[in-house]
Design a protein around this motif. Structure first.
Motif, PDB file in Angstrom:
ATOM      1  N   ASN A  94     -52.765  47.987  86.130  1.00 15.57           N
ATOM      2  CA  ASN A  94     -51.811  48.994  86.600  1.00 15.57           C
ATOM      3  C   ASN A  94     -50.697  48.365  87.426  1.00 15.57           C
ATOM      4  OD1 ASN A  94     -53.034  51.169  85.381  1.00 15.57           O
ATOM      5  ND2 ASN A  94     -54.122  51.854  87.197  1.00 15.57           N
TER       6      ASN A  94
ATOM      7  N   TYR B 178     -48.546  45.826  85.277  1.00 12.66           N
ATOM      8  CA  TYR B 178     -47.707  46.517  84.298  1.00 12.66           C
ATOM      9  C   TYR B 178     -46.527  47.196  84.987  1.00 12.66           C
ATOM     10  CZ  TYR B 178     -46.126  50.001  80.951  1.00 12.66           C
ATOM     11  OH  TYR B 178     -45.342  50.770  80.139  1.00 12.66           O
TER      12      TYR B 178
ATOM     13  N   THR C 159     -44.033  44.524  86.382  1.00 10.00           N
ATOM     14  CA  THR C 159     -43.275  43.831  85.339  1.00 10.00           C
ATOM     15  C   THR C 159     -42.307  44.768  84.641  1.00 10.00           C
ATOM     16  OG1 THR C 159     -45.193  42.388  84.992  1.00 10.00           O
ATOM     17  CG2 THR C 159     -43.474  42.342  83.321  1.00 10.00           C
ATOM     18  N   ALA C 160     -42.745  46.005  84.352  1.00  8.93           N
ATOM     19  CA  ALA C 160     -41.867  46.974  83.692  1.00  8.93           C
ATOM     20  C   ALA C 160     -40.658  47.302  84.553  1.00  8.93           C
ATOM     21  CB  ALA C 160     -42.645  48.241  83.352  1.00  8.93           C
TER      22      ALA C 160
ATOM     23  N   THR D 183     -51.499  41.095  80.247  1.00 11.72           N
ATOM     24  CA  THR D 183     -50.709  42.249  80.699  1.00 11.72           C
ATOM     25  C   THR D 183     -49.278  41.856  81.018  1.00 11.72           C
ATOM     26  OG1 THR D 183     -52.707  43.244  81.644  1.00 11.72           O
ATOM     27  CG2 THR D 183     -50.596  44.120  82.381  1.00 11.72           C
ATOM     28  N   GLY D 184     -49.106  40.768  81.785  1.00 11.77           N
ATOM     29  CA  GLY D 184     -47.760  40.354  82.161  1.00 11.77           C
ATOM     30  C   GLY D 184     -46.912  39.964  80.962  1.00 11.77           C
TER      31      GLY D 184
ATOM     32  N   THR E  57     -46.044  43.049  78.614  1.00 14.67           N
ATOM     33  CA  THR E  57     -45.014  43.902  79.197  1.00 14.67           C
ATOM     34  C   THR E  57     -43.651  43.218  79.169  1.00 14.67           C
ATOM     35  OG1 THR E  57     -46.720  44.769  80.684  1.00 14.67           O
ATOM     36  CG2 THR E  57     -44.435  45.304  81.205  1.00 14.67           C
TER      37      THR E  57
ATOM     38  N   ARG F  74     -42.152  43.102  75.644  1.00 13.16           N
ATOM     39  CA  ARG F  74     -41.566  44.395  75.283  1.00 13.16           C
ATOM     40  C   ARG F  74     -40.213  44.586  75.955  1.00 13.16           C
ATOM     41  NH1 ARG F  74     -44.443  50.272  76.451  1.00 13.16           N
ATOM     42  NH2 ARG F  74     -42.796  51.569  75.539  1.00 13.16           N
ATOM     43  N   ALA F  75     -40.095  44.088  77.190  1.00 11.97           N
ATOM     44  CA  ALA F  75     -38.837  44.266  77.929  1.00 11.97           C
ATOM     45  C   ALA F  75     -37.701  43.450  77.318  1.00 11.97           C
ATOM     46  CB  ALA F  75     -39.036  43.879  79.387  1.00 11.97           C
TER      47      ALA F  75
END
Length: 445
Positions: free
Chosen positions: A337, A340, A343-344, A424-425, A428, A431-432
């Motif tokens: 959590n 994410y 990083t987002a 996770t890092g 994310t 995707r960015a």
């Protein structure tokens, strides 16, 4: 402000999903184990079964309460920091700091209440499954029926709401201190709590040497000592990260070039925000490693002695494995959590780096280096806390300095922590960077 809080939750439910998930899992754990209190208090339960159920509910319920607070606090801290512009706008329109605090606390409690109510069904099922585990191990009589009563319900809802309110309040205060300037030192309460945990943990670990190898409570002192040391390190994770960066920055630059240099500078600037990621890493590594190794040492010592395992030994093993399972779930939820969300939130930052000349591969390399350094820092201090409990316990129980089980357990714990952090890092960040840099920079920070 409470009406505004309710509308905020309705308009942007996605923002509160992490908090809802943490509250849901926390309430499920608390209600599942506290239902054993209701079961133990039912009519016709024999004394041996009652003692087993009460011990399990008390021990794991205490761990669950602590982990619920940490899980909700980690998600709310990131959430509040990402709303800096929103809270600033509210201030300019006349809202006072107290009103903003009430709004955020109200939002958190509303989401926590929903999570607690959703957890009732899974907690009932979990209580049945847990009771069957004790029955299969011969620790509880087959005639005992599961009961989900007021203790489970009130404790689950109460603990979740109190944790949400307290965590939200502390998150708002931390955000206000961070906005006041980067040179503000950590609050005295946090520093005091850290030193208190470290001192108490050290005393508990030292107390192991005053016990005998045959004492039934031998594992309690080093286990609690390791846990308290992990909590103490977690509370000062920001200071620990900066200390590690001071020594690791030249090495990162030499190994990863520009990406390593950028990662070190970013970590130094964002150290307070990244403490929400280091906390679950340290807690998970320290608590899981200490508990698993001490339980393995105890099992081998009983086997070597040729004695038959008693009901108390089975109860202790069940509790330890259950605690580790809870730690794994909560630590992973907290870590994923927090990482994410953090990083987002950096989509615009990644776009600026790309417009300045960085390639997508360099951005992803920077995120990877950050993840590796965070993992190394969390694993290092978590391992220190675990060793502080493992060595005294092993020395008293077996007359050896280190366990005979080898590094396999530690490697498994580290691999789990590293996988959760890096996957996770990177996922994310990947995707960015797929979004065009111009579009990301145009987004509101």
């Amino acid at each position: 402000m409470l009406g505004l809080a309710a509308r905020s939750v309705r308009q942007r439910p996605g923002r509160f999903l992490a908090t809802l998930l943490s509250a849901f899992l926390g309430a499920t754990v608390v209600m599942t184990f506290n239902s054993l209190h209701d079961t133990a208090g039912a009519h016709g339960v024999d004394k041996a079964s009652r003692d087993t159920l009460t011990t399990a509910a008390s021990v794991v319920g205490g761990y669950g309460t602590l982990l619920v607070f940490f899980a909700i606090a980690s998600t709310l801290t990131v959430n509040v920091r990402q709303r800096t512009e929103e809270t600033r706008l509210l201030r300019t329109t006349g809202a006072t700091p107290a009103q903003i605090t009430r709004m955020i606390v109200g939002e958190s409690m509303a989401v926590a209440l929903v999570g607690a109510l959703l957890a009732i069904g899974p907690a009932v099922l979990g209580g049945h499954v847990l009771l069957d585990v004790f029955k299969d191990g011969g620790q509880v009589a087959d005639s005992v029926d599961h009961s989900f009563g007021p203790i489970a319900l009130l404790s689950g809802v109460g603990v979740t709401l109190l944790a949400a309110a307290g965590a939200a309040y502390l998150a708002v205060r931390r955000a206000a201190k961070a906005a006041a300037g980067p040179r503000r030192k950590a609050g005295r309460a946090r520093t005091f709590a850290s030193w208190a945990a470290l001192l108490t943990g050290a005393l508990a670990v030292s107390g192991t040497f005053a016990m005998k190898a045959t004492d039934a409570a031998l594992m309690a002192a080093p286990a609690y000592g390791a846990i308290l040391l992990s909590v103490g390190f977690a509370l000062v994770s920001t200071t620990l990260l900066r200390a590690v960066l001071g020594r690791a920055e030249p090495l990162l630059t030499a190994l990863a070039g520009a990406s390593g240099y950028l990662a070190a500078r970013t970590l130094r600037r964002r150290a307070p925000e990244l403490s929400g990621i280091l906390m679950p890493l340290i807690l998970f590594t320290g608590m899981a490693t200490a508990t698993l190794y001490m339980q393995a040492v105890e099992n081998d010592a009983i086997k070597a002695s040729g004695l038959t395992r008693s009901v108390e030994d089975k109860n202790l093993e069940t509790l330890n494995l259950t605690v580790v399972g809870i730690i794994v779930v909560f630590a992973c939820v907290m870590l994923i959590n927090s990482l994410y969300a953090a990083t987002a939130y950096r989509v615009r930052e990644f776009g600026q780096q790309r417009l300045a000349g960085a390639t997508p591969a360099q951005v992803l390399t920077t995120v990877t280096v950050e993840g590796v350094l965070l993992t190394v820092t969390g694993v290092f201090f978590g391992t220190l806390a675990a060793l502080a409990g493992i060595i005294p316990f092993t020395a008293v129980r077996t007359d050896s300095l280190l366990p005979d089980q080898g590094p396999g357990i530690w490697i498994a714990v580290v691999a789990t922590a590293a996988a959760a952090t890096l996957v996770t890092g990177l996922a994310t960040a990947r995707r960015a960077v797929r979004t065009p840099a111009v579009e990301t920079v145009a987004l509101t920070a």
